[in-house]
Motif scaffolding. Structure first.
Motif, PDB file in Angstrom:
ATOM      1  N   ASP A  16      45.401  40.904  27.264  1.00  0.00           N
ATOM      2  CA  ASP A  16      45.262  39.707  28.095  1.00  0.00           C
ATOM      3  C   ASP A  16      45.393  40.126  29.553  1.00  0.00           C
ATOM      4  OD1 ASP A  16      45.308  37.889  25.827  1.00  0.00           O
ATOM      5  OD2 ASP A  16      47.455  38.319  25.721  1.00  0.00           O
ATOM      6  N   VAL A  17      44.628  39.513  30.442  1.00  0.00           N
ATOM      7  CA  VAL A  17      44.673  39.826  31.866  1.00  0.00           C
ATOM      8  C   VAL A  17      44.623  38.536  32.669  1.00  0.00           C
ATOM      9  CG1 VAL A  17      43.339  40.797  33.795  1.00  0.00           C
ATOM     10  CG2 VAL A  17      43.635  42.125  31.718  1.00  0.00           C
ATOM     11  N   LEU A  18      45.426  38.476  33.725  1.00  0.00           N
ATOM     12  CA  LEU A  18      45.357  37.401  34.708  1.00  0.00           C
ATOM     13  C   LEU A  18      45.512  38.044  36.077  1.00  0.00           C
ATOM     14  CD1 LEU A  18      45.289  34.409  35.533  1.00  0.00           C
ATOM     15  CD2 LEU A  18      47.784  34.372  35.279  1.00  0.00           C
ATOM     16  N   SER A  19      44.583  37.793  36.998  1.00  0.00           N
ATOM     17  CA  SER A  19      44.626  38.472  38.294  1.00  0.00           C
ATOM     18  C   SER A  19      44.193  37.546  39.416  1.00  0.00           C
ATOM     19  CB  SER A  19      43.722  39.709  38.269  1.00  0.00           C
ATOM     20  OG  SER A  19      42.423  39.364  37.815  1.00  0.00           O
ATOM     21  N   TYR A  20      44.703  37.849  40.625  1.00  0.00           N
ATOM     22  CA  TYR A  20      44.400  37.072  41.826  1.00  0.00           C
ATOM     23  C   TYR A  20      44.050  38.031  42.963  1.00  0.00           C
ATOM     24  CZ  TYR A  20      46.905  33.361  39.345  1.00  0.00           C
ATOM     25  OH  TYR A  20      47.314  32.456  38.408  1.00  0.00           O
ATOM     26  N   ALA A  21      43.069  37.658  43.762  1.00  0.00           N
ATOM     27  CA  ALA A  21      42.722  38.417  44.961  1.00  0.00           C
ATOM     28  C   ALA A  21      43.467  37.806  46.137  1.00  0.00           C
ATOM     29  CB  ALA A  21      41.218  38.365  45.206  1.00  0.00           C
ATOM     30  N   LEU A  22      44.491  38.511  46.615  1.00  0.00           N
ATOM     31  CA  LEU A  22      45.272  38.065  47.768  1.00  0.00           C
ATOM     32  C   LEU A  22      44.739  38.787  48.998  1.00  0.00           C
ATOM     33  CD1 LEU A  22      48.888  38.313  46.247  1.00  0.00           C
ATOM     34  CD2 LEU A  22      47.247  36.453  46.043  1.00  0.00           C
ATOM     35  N   SER A  41      42.317  28.131  40.673  1.00  0.00           N
ATOM     36  CA  SER A  41      43.284  28.518  41.683  1.00  0.00           C
ATOM     37  C   SER A  41      42.663  28.352  43.056  1.00  0.00           C
ATOM     38  CB  SER A  41      43.707  29.978  41.481  1.00  0.00           C
ATOM     39  OG  SER A  41      44.479  30.438  42.552  1.00  0.00           O
ATOM     40  N   LEU A  42      43.509  28.155  44.073  1.00  0.00           N
ATOM     41  CA  LEU A  42      43.007  28.135  45.435  1.00  0.00           C
ATOM     42  C   LEU A  42      42.491  29.506  45.843  1.00  0.00           C
ATOM     43  CD1 LEU A  42      45.762  25.977  47.208  1.00  0.00           C
ATOM     44  CD2 LEU A  42      43.463  25.260  46.539  1.00  0.00           C
ATOM     45  N   LEU A  43      43.113  30.563  45.332  1.00  0.00           N
ATOM     46  CA  LEU A  43      42.688  31.929  45.599  1.00  0.00           C
ATOM     47  C   LEU A  43      41.719  32.389  44.514  1.00  0.00           C
ATOM     48  CD1 LEU A  43      46.152  33.507  46.488  1.00  0.00           C
ATOM     49  CD2 LEU A  43      44.381  32.757  48.078  1.00  0.00           C
ATOM     50  N   PRO A  44      40.827  33.354  44.834  1.00  0.00           N
ATOM     51  CA  PRO A  44      39.973  33.911  43.791  1.00  0.00           C
ATOM     52  C   PRO A  44      40.823  34.460  42.652  1.00  0.00           C
ATOM     53  CG  PRO A  44      39.259  34.640  45.964  1.00  0.00           C
ATOM     54  CD  PRO A  44      40.575  33.944  46.152  1.00  0.00           C
ATOM     55  N   SER A  45      40.493  34.092  41.434  1.00  0.00           N
ATOM     56  CA  SER A  45      41.308  34.488  40.292  1.00  0.00           C
ATOM     57  C   SER A  45      40.414  34.768  39.091  1.00  0.00           C
ATOM     58  CB  SER A  45      42.313  33.378  39.949  1.00  0.00           C
ATOM     59  OG  SER A  45      41.640  32.142  39.747  1.00  0.00           O
ATOM     60  N   TYR A  46      40.963  35.559  38.175  1.00  0.00           N
ATOM     61  CA  TYR A  46      40.187  35.930  36.992  1.00  0.00           C
ATOM     62  C   TYR A  46      41.131  36.296  35.860  1.00  0.00           C
ATOM     63  CZ  TYR A  46      37.098  38.430  33.851  1.00  0.00           C
ATOM     64  OH  TYR A  46      36.404  38.836  32.740  1.00  0.00           O
ATOM     65  N   GLY A  47      40.750  35.946  34.645  1.00  0.00           N
ATOM     66  CA  GLY A  47      41.561  36.323  33.506  1.00  0.00           C
ATOM     67  C   GLY A  47      40.806  36.185  32.200  1.00  0.00           C
ATOM     68  N   PHE A  48      41.340  36.813  31.172  1.00  0.00           N
ATOM     69  CA  PHE A  48      40.822  36.601  29.825  1.00  0.00           C
ATOM     70  C   PHE A  48      41.978  36.700  28.848  1.00  0.00           C
ATOM     71  CE2 PHE A  48      40.034  41.149  30.744  1.00  0.00           C
ATOM     72  CZ  PHE A  48      40.716  41.758  29.702  1.00  0.00           C
ATOM     73  N   CYS A  49      41.794  36.071  27.699  1.00  0.00           N
ATOM     74  CA  CYS A  49      42.850  35.982  26.693  1.00  0.00           C
ATOM     75  C   CYS A  49      42.337  36.518  25.363  1.00  0.00           C
ATOM     76  CB  CYS A  49      43.306  34.532  26.542  1.00  0.00           C
ATOM     77  SG  CYS A  49      44.589  34.288  25.302  1.00  0.00           S
ATOM     78  N   ALA A  50      43.116  37.371  24.735  1.00  0.00           N
ATOM     79  CA  ALA A  50      42.702  37.989  23.478  1.00  0.00           C
ATOM     80  C   ALA A  50      42.451  36.954  22.392  1.00  0.00           C
ATOM     81  CB  ALA A  50      43.757  38.991  23.019  1.00  0.00           C
ATOM     82  N   GLU A  51      43.199  35.851  22.414  1.00  0.00           N
ATOM     83  CA  GLU A  51      43.067  34.836  21.369  1.00  0.00           C
ATOM     84  C   GLU A  51      41.702  34.156  21.395  1.00  0.00           C
ATOM     85  OE1 GLU A  51      46.289  32.134  21.726  1.00  0.00           O
ATOM     86  OE2 GLU A  51      47.815  33.585  21.107  1.00  0.00           O
ATOM     87  N   GLN A  52      41.030  34.236  22.533  1.00  0.00           N
ATOM     88  CA  GLN A  52      39.725  33.585  22.670  1.00  0.00           C
ATOM     89  C   GLN A  52      38.564  34.534  22.414  1.00  0.00           C
ATOM     90  OE1 GLN A  52      39.867  32.035  26.649  1.00  0.00           O
ATOM     91  NE2 GLN A  52      41.541  30.625  26.207  1.00  0.00           N
ATOM     92  N   MET A  53      38.841  35.764  21.959  1.00  0.00           N
ATOM     93  CA  MET A  53      37.801  36.776  21.822  1.00  0.00           C
ATOM     94  C   MET A  53      37.998  37.553  20.528  1.00  0.00           C
ATOM     95  SD  MET A  53      38.432  38.252  25.684  1.00  0.00           S
ATOM     96  CE  MET A  53      36.875  39.070  25.901  1.00  0.00           C
ATOM     97  N   ASP A  54      36.897  38.070  19.978  1.00  0.00           N
ATOM     98  CA  ASP A  54      37.056  38.986  18.858  1.00  0.00           C
ATOM     99  C   ASP A  54      37.457  40.360  19.406  1.00  0.00           C
ATOM    100  OD1 ASP A  54      34.711  40.428  19.666  1.00  0.00           O
ATOM    101  OD2 ASP A  54      33.451  39.072  18.498  1.00  0.00           O
ATOM    102  N   THR A  55      37.842  41.270  18.527  1.00  0.00           N
ATOM    103  CA  THR A  55      38.387  42.559  18.963  1.00  0.00           C
ATOM    104  C   THR A  55      37.389  43.351  19.790  1.00  0.00           C
ATOM    105  OG1 THR A  55      39.835  42.679  17.020  1.00  0.00           O
ATOM    106  CG2 THR A  55      39.372  44.745  18.174  1.00  0.00           C
TER     107      THR A  55
END
Length: 354
Positions: free
Chosen positions: A51-57, A6-20
């Motif tokens: 799951d989390v998706l976030s942006y620093a505005l 992203s052009l803005l600082p961003s961060y996320g993670f997805c449950a499907e890509q991780m164990d519990t």
């Protein structure tokens, strides 16, 4: 876990890509500045997922989350440990929660938009949910709303016009954030805060009408003046009346519906003292220094006022603050923390005394 492009600082993670276990650890990391969480997926057939998706505005944080059911808590100790003095707006896309915001019951259903004050306590139990969250520094609302403290637990219902309106706006922000430039971000944030403030102002005025509180534009100017003078030993009802060229009786009538001017000044000073104790300098400053800075009397008097207001002593608040990651200097562990955690550390610093 990885940052998203992203052009803005961003961060996320997805449950499907991780164990519990890793998913739980990531979720606790992402929410630790805001809430203590437990009873993760309690009573649910499937294991915990989030799951989390976030942006620093800029100074505003925008995010979307989807997670299993759980309990959220924000105690006085959590507030001190995190040091965050912000307002959260949450749109519940799906799921629901109920509990207590400060001392008042709160219930949020899918489609509702709720407002939470991170300087106040909360305990809720949520079903599996999806929500969109906007985290806004308190001063951005202080300049626009009379009683920001009254926002805690406010719910705009899905049955009205305002929640759906803001839902569409939040959705547009999330859609545009990945391609938004920093200049566009600044304009979008200013417009968003103005829109939210207008919506919340109307809701607060309707609530005030039920309590026979008359909105007065002069009250906002007086509050802003008081906020700028909180550390001054000269601040008093007489000084405020003199500054604004009004009688003491008129000033008292203006503040009577919200508890009186003396109580208002004291509560704002205690608020500043609380976040001084939760600040990065809390290790070295004496409690007596904080009491003097905010004109709160002797140590014993300050302690009594503080415990009445927050349920814990000043020393307990400072000890809780010392346990929090936001209080630590940037080191190898901090570098290893998620970008989301580092953003929150960056925006957690409270306003310093004048």
């Amino acid at each position: 876990m990885k940052a998203v492009s992203s052009l803005l600082p961003s961060y996320g993670f997805c449950a499907e890509q991780m164990d519990t276990e890793a998913n739980i650890a990531a979720w606790r990391e992402a929410t630790s500045t805001f809430f203590e969480v437990d009873e993760l997926a309690a009573g649910e057939a499937a294991p915990f997922r989030a799951d989390v998706l976030s942006y620093a505005l800029g100074s505003v944080l925008l995010g979307s989350a989807r997670a299993s059911g759980q309990r959220f808590r924000r105690s006085a100790e959590t507030i001190a440990r995190s040091g965050v003095d912000h307002i959260i707006l949450q749109l519940y896309v799906s799921g629901s929660y109920e509990g207590v915001a400060a001392a008042a019951p709160i219930r949020v259903e899918a489609g509702d938009l709720c407002v939470l004050d991170l300087a106040q306590t909360l305990e809720t139990r949520a079903t599996p949910f999806e929500n969109t969250t906007l985290v806004v520094p308190r001063p951005m609302f202080d300049a626009r709303l009379l009683q920001v403290d009254d926002l805690h637990g406010l719910v705009l219902p899905r049955s009205g016009a305002l929640a759906p309106l803001l839902a569409r706006h939040f959705g547009a922000l999330l859609d545009c954030a990945p391609r938004m430039s920093f200049d566009e971000c600044q304009a979008a944030v200013e417009g968003t805060i103005a829109l939210i403030s207008a919506c919340l102002r109307g809701e607060l005025e309707r609530r005030d009408a039920d309590r026979s509180v008359t909105p007065d534009a002069s009250l906002l100017r007086i509050r802003q003046y008081i906020e700028a003078q909180l550390s001054s030993p000269e601040l008093s009802a007489d000084a405020v009346a003199l500054h604004f060229g009004m009688s003491r009786a008129s000033l008292y009538r203006l503040f009577a519906p919200i508890g009186g001017i003396a109580d208002y000044i004291r509560s704002r000073r205690l608020h500043r003292a609380f976040f001084d104790l939760a600040g990065t300098g809390s290790r070295t400053q004496r409690i007596s220094e904080v009491a003097r800075r905010w004109q709160l009397g002797t140590d014993a008097h300050f302690t009594r006022l503080f415990k009445t207001a927050y349920g814990i002593t000043p020393s307990a608040a400072r000890e809780a603050a010392m346990l929090g990651l936001p209080r630590l200097p940037v080191d190898a562990d901090a570098e290893a923390a998620s970008p989301l955690s580092r953003w929150m550390r960056g925006i957690a610093a409270p306003r310093t005394g004048e």
